[in-house]
Design a protein around this motif. Structure first.
Motif, PDB file in Angstrom:
ATOM      1  N   THR A   2     -38.490  42.180  58.154  1.00  0.00           N
ATOM      2  CA  THR A   2     -37.512  43.012  58.831  1.00  0.00           C
ATOM      3  C   THR A   2     -38.216  44.184  59.505  1.00  0.00           C
ATOM      4  N   THR A   3     -37.864  44.390  60.762  1.00  0.00           N
ATOM      5  CA  THR A   3     -38.361  45.581  61.423  1.00  0.00           C
ATOM      6  C   THR A   3     -37.222  46.573  61.445  1.00  0.00           C
ATOM      7  N   SER A   4     -37.413  47.687  60.845  1.00  0.00           N
ATOM      8  CA  SER A   4     -36.368  48.698  60.920  1.00  0.00           C
ATOM      9  C   SER A   4     -36.951  49.944  61.562  1.00  0.00           C
ATOM     10  N   SER A   5     -36.134  50.637  62.284  1.00  0.00           N
ATOM     11  CA  SER A   5     -36.630  51.826  62.955  1.00  0.00           C
ATOM     12  C   SER A   5     -35.932  53.010  62.356  1.00  0.00           C
ATOM     13  N   GLU A   6     -36.324  53.355  61.149  1.00  0.00           N
ATOM     14  CA  GLU A   6     -35.714  54.534  60.544  1.00  0.00           C
ATOM     15  C   GLU A   6     -36.148  55.756  61.350  1.00  0.00           C
ATOM     16  N   GLU A  26     -36.168  55.670  72.197  1.00  0.00           N
ATOM     17  CA  GLU A  26     -35.254  55.737  71.060  1.00  0.00           C
ATOM     18  C   GLU A  26     -34.664  54.340  70.858  1.00  0.00           C
ATOM     19  N   PRO A  27     -34.301  54.001  69.608  1.00  0.00           N
ATOM     20  CA  PRO A  27     -33.727  52.675  69.372  1.00  0.00           C
ATOM     21  C   PRO A  27     -32.496  52.401  70.231  1.00  0.00           C
ATOM     22  N   ARG A  28     -31.736  53.452  70.528  1.00  0.00           N
ATOM     23  CA  ARG A  28     -30.483  53.247  71.265  1.00  0.00           C
ATOM     24  C   ARG A  28     -30.694  53.047  72.765  1.00  0.00           C
TER      25      ARG A  28
ATOM     26  N   PRO B   5     -26.840  58.024  68.616  1.00  0.00           N
ATOM     27  CA  PRO B   5     -28.019  57.535  67.885  1.00  0.00           C
ATOM     28  C   PRO B   5     -27.630  56.605  66.730  1.00  0.00           C
ATOM     29  N   PHE B   6     -28.489  55.660  66.440  1.00  0.00           N
ATOM     30  CA  PHE B   6     -28.325  54.803  65.260  1.00  0.00           C
ATOM     31  C   PHE B   6     -29.701  54.342  64.816  1.00  0.00           C
ATOM     32  N   VAL B   7     -29.734  53.830  63.599  1.00  0.00           N
ATOM     33  CA  VAL B   7     -30.967  53.212  63.111  1.00  0.00           C
ATOM     34  C   VAL B   7     -30.874  51.731  63.432  1.00  0.00           C
ATOM     35  N   LEU B   8     -31.904  51.212  64.040  1.00  0.00           N
ATOM     36  CA  LEU B   8     -31.893  49.808  64.457  1.00  0.00           C
ATOM     37  C   LEU B   8     -32.690  48.962  63.470  1.00  0.00           C
ATOM     38  N   HIS B   9     -32.075  47.876  63.042  1.00  0.00           N
ATOM     39  CA  HIS B   9     -32.754  46.926  62.158  1.00  0.00           C
ATOM     40  C   HIS B   9     -32.855  45.588  62.872  1.00  0.00           C
ATOM     41  N   LEU B  20     -29.473  43.948  54.339  1.00  0.00           N
ATOM     42  CA  LEU B  20     -29.247  45.196  55.086  1.00  0.00           C
ATOM     43  C   LEU B  20     -27.763  45.547  55.143  1.00  0.00           C
ATOM     44  N   ARG B  24     -26.601  49.227  53.555  1.00  0.00           N
ATOM     45  CA  ARG B  24     -26.462  50.371  54.472  1.00  0.00           C
ATOM     46  C   ARG B  24     -24.999  50.748  54.667  1.00  0.00           C
ATOM     47  N   HIS B  49     -26.020  52.410  61.340  1.00  0.00           N
ATOM     48  CA  HIS B  49     -27.036  51.358  61.306  1.00  0.00           C
ATOM     49  C   HIS B  49     -26.578  50.188  62.161  1.00  0.00           C
TER      50      HIS B  49
ATOM     51  N   ASP C 133     -24.939  63.577  73.568  1.00  0.00           N
ATOM     52  CA  ASP C 133     -24.831  63.991  72.162  1.00  0.00           C
ATOM     53  C   ASP C 133     -24.296  65.424  72.100  1.00  0.00           C
TER      54      ASP C 133
END
Lengths: 165, 291, 794
Positions: A2-6, A26-28, B5-9, B20, B24, B49, C133
């Motif tokens: 799993t790749t997660s981008s915390e 950014e992930p978004r 914004p969010f955390v991407l998995h 997950l 989460r 998430h 934001d």
């Protein structure tokens, strides 16, 4: 795995127009914004950002996709083709040439997305007729042309490609 | 119009995705993104998430298993469109998929995504209702199956628990001689239908209806299977009484909104149902005559 | 080097050629440069905090959370901007003493919001993502007030006020009249009354609005890139509001992704971004997203008409009278041009001996209206064409015949109407043959054979109908447009103009005009438009005006340059000016091409050599600037006919065929004109069948996505057949008339007429557009109950 981008930043390597490109986003970040703002490929345009107008259409692994409805991170491992990758610096592709010859564009804002869809269509259906072309174009909004000369240009490209040795 | 914004998995396996989803808070899964991404862009959805399912290869497939056709939840609408299995065994689904969005959205949009989003006007939930499809829901706790009728609980509301994911859909194809028709009314090609009607019909040797499935989409909060109308159709032949059967559509509890009031949706439902029955019957009859 | 050809062919005509556009290769490669593509070091991004209420007081604005949001640099409110602006209120676009004071929008609303989407704060951040934001974290405490959604309700004495500062909701009322309607109606054989409505829609260029402003504190100067239809007006307005000299403000309109009226205004957002750049000393960008376009870009067409027509027994018009209510929205940023145009457009191509219209311009708690493609003309035309169809229906006359009996005949041109345009000049139809246009289109669409086709279709259970309509539009509005034509020592020819390119092909058209006058090809010409540094003044792109006005300026300037070059060459070759021609980059002796001087050399001479004299009698520079002023407008006309099929069970309308005749006088580039007509028609089809900007009773906009607000798509549009008639206009040296909006004007009328015709069995008469399926089924139901067996048989 799993790749997660915390974390807040993602380092991506994308294959765009045959070149490996690095971007930190950014992930978004949508694919469209990544192409435009990070890779400076501003030929991909944003007209609605909710997946209706089609201006941001690019090819992902050879298939059209709304780049406003994809995250940049999702394009990792895919081949992305944008308008800049159609003919590069070389001669215009027959489709682009047909748009020029048949007055297939006016303001040119929706044109890159339209060209990507027609690239896919003419590859899948080299003998596409007017109905097939209109059907494929129904995923695009154009306020200038009334679609008529876009259709004419596409038909003319079909003819040109057919005649090519 | 940019997502919050969010955390991407980006899990590679179903097991990782379920883990997950279980662990989460305020997580959502991202399938083809053709409905969820606009909602993220408009900030109508703001998950903390986001679990991207697009790297899980095991969820995309169309295969025949015994007398069933099984479709993985991440199967793209485009792959359904071009599937020989779908074309030959599930003609209703094939006719419906051509009316789903546009080429560009079908390339990304998934069958599972459409079912879980459960827009009342979407085509795929209506098709699943017509087939009494069985849906496999998985979570870390285990797996369970639900029929489409129970899965679609209400307006854009499914039976999924927060830790559950739809992973596959099973449909039982009808006799190859059946006739199917999916008819919809949309303002423009590719738009969500204002209303749609799905009909499947089998005939006996005397060309009387021996089995029928009639479903309405876009009329009520969830796809509506018209069991009474189906019963009323059994034994009928030619166009005798088809219009009367279609009147059953007028009795449903139709959605009401400023653009399309309920009386109009009911009216549309009757018209489209009559057309769908008529077409499905003709197709079945043509096959019977040919045979 | 001299040409060796002994006898030279005359250069090919450029005006009238289907030249490929010089704009296209860049755009086709994705190398256009739109405002969103402008990138600067240190660029910041703006997002506006907009009112969710149609009407409310702003109690407090809490920006603390927003300022703590990562990426946010500043949050600006009206109070902050007031520090750097000469006024917080936008100037009136068309200043007039006829309107009350305090009617324009604020740059940011200081204490009261009057429509959903009105901006109250501006968040500046390092990206658009973080700016949004921040905007989401601004807390505004609103006290909701009653809102007015419908312009008819707005006129009721009990109606809540749209803005607390206004005395009431009537912005203004006026009366347009001539002749003696009372007498005409008293003695008329027939009088028919119609109540008509056109709904609001948006302009919706696929590229929204957008601006980048970069304030240079050292130079006290501001650079601006904006997607605008009026860069000089933007320059002057920003200068005025920021208290700068015009010279310190440089505006560039880069490639503009369509306008259609949406960018024909200096918007509060543009001033806010310019002010923010000055306050922060950083470049700031704002790119409008579609959600913002739906609530804060201009809209048009909401008008209610209650009108009567008086006719004689043969269907000749004796008079038209009535009353119209125009929905102005919450503020008046520009004027009342939509209402005025609509009121003066009614009589169109027809002879109307008596006319009287009372117009009420009503304010509502909705975004303001200014012209969208068509600018009041579609509404006025709909009124007249619906009335004429009514006359035909009631008198059982052919619809085409009723028009024929009332059209201004070609023999009467120029025809002076007893009405004045906005500038106070009499409306003078300058040229055209309206009846010939009608006859040609009806022949092409086989109107004569339609009754039989319709009958056959009916036997198959299909309802088809044919409809048509005329349109006339004043084009080439003044007061002037600018052009500078310059040949540099490099030999390149530069045309600079204050006219605005927003996708129409302006550069190509102007290049063709310059090329013709300078005996060259368009490849030799560069066109600069929308850049305030390139020319000192300009009016911009609207009212189908630019080929007429900028085209004429370019023609006259290019001719002047031609004359100058020949004067210089005459001195060098020692021949008479009259024996010289300019072609292919040289001035040559007619018939003796080996005797010639290259333009590059003349340009070099006129650039001047320090300490030496210029050639005599021509002045410095191989260039000329012209600000051509039209004395009258050029009236373009169109006649459209279409065939539709209606499904009475669903209310669905399908267009089967569309034929359009356009007379825009001399055509500079027929391909470009065709393209403009196609786009215009499809915009009209949107207004006729699809585009419905829905608000609820509290003035909340509902159709705010492209999934809810329907623009026409390729599958809904038939192949469009476009025909031309060319009646040159004597109002300008090119003989041209405008194009851009004309194609839109008759569409709603033609489609409504066709739907009526298809549903004649049901007695359906369309009185409102867009024709939506629900409304149509209602009308069919009503007709079903009403219709008699005799009507069914007919």
């Amino acid at each position: 795995m799993t790749t997660s981008s915390e974390s807040n930043a993602l380092s991506l390597t994308l294959d765009v127009n045959g070149k490996a490109c690095e971007a930190t986003v950014e992930p978004r970040t949508t694919l469209a914004d990544c192409l435009r703002n990070e890779l400076h490929l501003t030929g991909t345009h944003l007209g609605c950002e909710h997946g209706v107008c089609g201006a941001c259409t690019v090819l992902v692994d050879g298939r059209t996709a709304r780049s406003c409805l994809m995250l940049a991170a999702q394009a990792e491992g895919c081949r992305v083709t944008t308008i800049e990758g159609l003919s590069g610096e070389g001669e215009l592709e027959p489709l682009q040439q047909a748009f020029w010859d048949r007055h297939g564009l006016q303001c040119g804002f929706c044109t890159p997305g339209v060209l990507m869809t027609l690239t896919e269509l003419l590859r899948d259906e080299p003998n596409a007729n007017e109905d097939a072309i209109r059907l494929a174009l129904s995923g695009h909004l154009c306020r200038c042309t009334g679609y008529q000369n876009i259709v004419a240009a596409a038909l003319s490209a079909v003819e040109c490609i057919r005649r090519r040795p | 119009m940019k997502p919050a914004p969010f955390v991407l998995h980006r899990p590679r396996t179903l097991a990782d995705a379920l883990e997950l989803l279980d662990s989460r808070e305020n997580a959502r899964v991202l399938a083809g993104g053709q409905s969820l991404m606009p909602m993220l862009n408009m900030r109508l959805a703001s998950p903390d998430h986001l679990i991207d399912l697009n790297r899980i290869d095991e969820l995309g497939f169309i295969r025949e298993e015994g007398d069933e056709v099984v479709v993985g939840a991440m199967t793209r609408q485009r792959d359904v469109e071009y599937s020989d299995v779908v074309a030959s065994r599930l003609p209703l689904m094939r006719e419906a998929i051509l009316q789903v969005g546009h080429r560009q959205t079908r390339n990304r949009g998934t069958i599972g995504g459409s079912l879980c989003h459960l827009d009342p006007s979407a085509e795929m939930p209506t098709v699943m209702m017509a087939f009494d499809a069985v849906l496999l829901l998985q979570s870390r706790r285990g797996a369970r199956t639900v029929e489409m009728g129970s899965f679609a609980e209400g307006m854009m509301t499914t039976a999924l628990q927060p830790d559950e994911m739809l992973t596959q859909i099973r449909m039982r194809p009808w006799d190859p001689a059946h006739g199917a028709s999916f008819v919809e009314f949309a303002r423009r090609h590719g738009d969500f239908a204002v209303a749609s009607a799905a009909a499947m019909i089998e005939l006996d040797p005397s060309l009387r209806v021996s089995r029928a499935s009639l479903t309405l989409g876009g009329v009520a909060a969830t796809p509506l299977r018209l069991r009474d109308a189906e019963r009323a159709l059994i034994g009928r032949r030619g166009d005798e009484g088809f219009t009367k059967v279609a009147q059953y559509a007028d009795e449903c509890d139709a959605l009401d909104d400023p653009a399309f009031p309920s009386w109009y949706r009911r009216r549309l439902a009757v018209t489209l149902l009559a057309r769908a029955i008529d077409r499905a019957y003709r197709r079945a009859a043509a096959r019977a005559v040919k045979a | 080097m001299h040409s060796t050809a002994a006898v030279s062919e005359p250069p090919p005509r450029q005006i009238g050629a289907r030249a490929r556009r010089i704009e296209d290769p860049r755009l086709l490669r994705g190398r256009g440069r739109f405002v969103a593509d402008v990138e600067l070091p240190g660029l910041l991004h703006g997002a506006f905090v907009r009112s969710p209420h149609a009407h409310a007081l702003v109690r407090t604005i809490d920006v603390d959370d927003a300022l703590r949001t990562p990426g946010v640099v500043a949050v600006l409110t009206a109070r902050d901007l007031a520090r750097t602006l000469t006024t917080l209120r936008m100037p009136l676009g068309f200043p007039t003493s006829a309107l009350p004071p305090d009617i324009t929008p604020f740059v940011l609303a200081p204490e009261e919001v009057c429509f959903v989407g009105e901006a109250v704060a501006l968040v500046i951040a390092t990206s658009r993502y973080t700016a949004e934001d921040g905007a989401a974290a601004v807390f505004v405490d609103y006290e909701p007030l009653p809102a007015v959604a419908d312009c008819r309700d707005a006129l009721e004495p009990t109606s809540p006020k749209v803005r607390r500062e206004a005395a009431d909701n009537v912005l203004t009322k006026f009366n347009l009249s001539y002749g003696d309607c009372a007498d005409a109606f008293r003695h008329a054989a027939h009088v028919f009354r119609e109540e008509l409505h056109q709904h609001r829609g948006g302009a919706h260029p696929i590229e929204g609005r957008g601006i980048v402003a970069n304030f240079d504190a050292q130079a006290d100067a501001l650079s601006v890139w904006s997607s605008t239809q009026m860069s000089h007006e933007l320059q002057f307005t920003i200068a005025e509001m920021l208290g700068l000299s015009e010279q310190s403000v440089h505006v560039v309109a880069p490639d503009v992704g369509g306008g259609f009226g949406a960018k024909y205004l200096v918007y509060p957002e543009e001033v806010a971004i310019a002010a923010a750049s000055r306050l922060l000393g950083r470049p700031v960008k704002w790119i409008e997203d579609r959600a913002e376009h739906f609530v804060s870009a201009i809209q048009e067409r909401d008008q209610y008409w209650d009108v009567e027509i008086a006719a004689d027994a043969q269907g000749r018009i004796l008079g038209v009278r009535g009353r119209m209510i125009h929905d102005q929205g919450a503020y008046t940023p520009q004027g009342i041009n939509c209402a005025y145009n609509a009121a003066t457009a009614v009589t169109g191509p027809y002879v109307v001996p008596n006319y009287e219209l009372d117009v009420f311009v009503a304010q509502t708690n909705k975004v303001f209206t200014i012209p969208v493609r068509g600018a009041g003309y579609p509404e006025g035309t709909f009124t007249m064409e619906r009335l004429l169809d009514r006359v035909a229906h009631e008198l059982q006359l052919d619809r085409a015949l009723v028009r024929e009996r009332n059209l201004v005949p070609a023999s009467a041109m120029p025809y002076v109407k007893p009405l004045r345009n906005r500038a106070g000049h009499p409306i003078t139809l300058d040229s055209g043959d309206y009846l010939a246009c009608q006859q040609k289109v009806l022949e092409v669409i086989d109107y004569a054979g339609f009754a039989a086709r319709q009958r056959r279709a009916r036997e198959e259970g299909r309802h088809i109908g044919l409809g048509f309509a005329h349109a006339v539009k004043g084009t080439g509005r003044g007061p002037f447009e600018s052009a500078n034509v310059k040949i540099g020592p490099s030999g390149r020819i530069t045309v600079s103009t204050g006219a605005m390119a927003m996708g129409q092909g302006l550069a190509t058209a102007l290049a063709q005009i310059a090329a013709e006058a300078l005996g060259t090809d368009i490849d030799a010409i560069d066109v600069v438009s929308g850049d305030t540094a390139a020319i000192s003044m300009g009016i911009g792109g609207f009212a189908s005006r630019q080929t007429v006005t900028a085209g004429s300026s370019v023609l006259l300037a290019a001719r002047e340059v031609n004359e100058k070059a020949r004067k210089v060459a005459a001195q060098m070759l020692e021949v008479s000016v009259d024996d010289l021609v300019v072609r292919d980059g040289r001035v040559e002796v007619r018939g003796v091409p080996q005797m010639s001087v290259p333009l590059t050399r003349i340009a070099r001479l006129l650039r001047g050599i320090a300490g030496y004299d210029l050639p005599k009698g021509v002045g410095a520079g191989l260039e000329a600037t012209v600000f051509w002023e039209p004395e009258a407008m050029a009236y373009a006309n169109a006649f459209h006919a279409c065939e539709v099929e209606v499904d009475p069970a669903t209310g669905g309308v399908t267009l089967l065929r569309y034929v359009a005749m356009q007379d825009s006088g001399t055509l500079v580039n027929p391909s470009i004109v065709e393209g403009q007509v196609h786009g215009g028609i499809v915009h009209g089809i949107g207004n006729a069948l699809f585009e419905y900007m829905r608000y609820d009773d509290d003035a909340q906009p509902i159709s705010t996505t492209f999934a809810d607000y329907l623009l026409p798509t390729s599958t809904e549009i038939p192949h469009l057949e476009v025909l031309f008639m060319e009646s040159p206009s004597a109002t300008n040296p090119l003989g041209v008339k405008g194009v851009g909006e004309v194609g839109t004007i008759p569409v709603t009328s033609a489609v409504a007429s066709a739907v009526d015709d298809a549903l004649r069995d049901y007695g359906v008469r369309i009185a409102a557009v867009p024709i939506d399926p629900v409304r149509l089924v209602e009308l069919i139901d009503r007709g079903d109950r009403r219709r008699s067996p005799a009507q069914t048989a007919r």
